[in-house]
Design an enzyme around this catalytic site. Structure first.
Site, PDB file in Angstrom:
ATOM      1  N   SER A  25       1.423  -1.407   0.251  1.00 12.14           N
ATOM      2  CA  SER A  25       0.163   0.449   0.105  1.00 12.14           C
ATOM      3  C   SER A  25       0.747   1.488  -0.479  1.00 12.14           C
ATOM      4  CB  SER A  25      -0.897   0.262   0.657  1.00 12.14           C
ATOM      5  OG  SER A  25      -0.018  -0.116   2.981  1.00 12.14           O
ATOM      6  N   THR A  57      -0.512   0.003  -6.247  1.00 17.26           N
ATOM      7  CA  THR A  57      -1.764  -0.517  -5.038  1.00 17.26           C
ATOM      8  C   THR A  57      -2.634   0.091  -4.627  1.00 17.26           C
ATOM      9  OG1 THR A  57      -0.242  -0.573  -2.993  1.00 17.26           O
ATOM     10  CG2 THR A  57       0.090   1.638  -4.032  1.00 17.26           C
ATOM     11  N   TYR A  58      -2.557   0.341  -2.833  1.00 15.99           N
ATOM     12  CA  TYR A  58      -3.984   0.747  -2.535  1.00 15.99           C
ATOM     13  C   TYR A  58      -3.865   1.622  -1.677  1.00 15.99           C
ATOM     14  CZ  TYR A  58      -3.300  -2.966   0.621  1.00 15.99           C
ATOM     15  OH  TYR A  58      -2.462  -3.787   1.852  1.00 15.99           O
ATOM     16  N   GLY A  73       6.168  -1.904   1.510  1.00 16.62           N
ATOM     17  CA  GLY A  73       5.735  -3.288   0.992  1.00 16.62           C
ATOM     18  C   GLY A  73       6.767  -3.018  -0.377  1.00 16.62           C
ATOM     19  N   ALA A  74       6.684  -4.007  -1.296  1.00 19.72           N
ATOM     20  CA  ALA A  74       7.338  -3.965  -2.455  1.00 19.72           C
ATOM     21  C   ALA A  74       8.270  -3.344  -3.242  1.00 19.72           C
ATOM     22  CB  ALA A  74       7.701  -5.505  -3.506  1.00 19.72           C
ATOM     23  N   ALA A  75       7.098  -2.256  -3.215  1.00 21.50           N
ATOM     24  CA  ALA A  75       7.317  -0.712  -3.985  1.00 21.50           C
ATOM     25  C   ALA A  75       8.453   0.138  -3.200  1.00 21.50           C
ATOM     26  CB  ALA A  75       6.477   0.044  -3.905  1.00 21.50           C
TER      27      ALA A  75
END
EC number: 4.1.1.11
Length: 142
Positions: A25, A57-58, A73-75
């Site tokens: 997110s 993403t959100y 996260g992965a971002a």
């Protein structure tokens, strides 16, 4: 016919934090989410101005008034604290609604505080400090 249209944009926000070990997110200051008409859980595209990365993403609401833009996260491998980003949300609507719909466009300052609110996705506000750096697609370079 359904059309996918620009619904919301937060333009040139500065990433304030990145947490790799998170479920995913983007955390957005709740005030900015309100200004841009974004809901928690809404799909958001992030465009990193510094390196060209694009990801989907959100949104989750961050603390009001903090200016937080947090990549989770992965971002966090792609987008880093200090990077300038554009946060975009799209909506799907019937043709008639698409012709009348006005998106929410939010320009922010270096602290991610809203400095210009509008509806024209191509306009560059004249009264913001970064206006001289931005290209207006309708009139060309300034």
């Amino acid at each position: 016919m359904l059309r996918t249209m620009l619904k919301s944009k937060i333009h040139r926000a500065t990433v304030t934090q990145a947490y790799l070990h998170y479920v995913g997110s983007v955390t957005i200051d709740a005030d900015l989410m309100g200004a841009a008409d974004l809901l928690e859980g809404e799909q958001v595209t992030i465009v990193d101005i510094n390196n060209g990365a694009r990801l989907v993403t959100y949104a989750i609401a961050g603390e009001r008034g903090t200016g937080v833009i947090g990549i989770n996260g992965a971002a966090a491998h792609l987008v880093h604290p200090g990077d300038l980003v554009i946060l975009i949300s799209y909506g799907t609507m019937e043709d008639a609604e698409a012709h009348a719909y006005q998106p929410r466009i939010v320009f922010v300052d270096a602290d991610n505080k809203p400095i210009d609110l509008g509806h024209d996705p191509g306009s560059v506000p004249l009264d913001i400090s970064v206006a001289a750096e931005l290209f207006d697609p309708r009139i060309g370079a300034r």
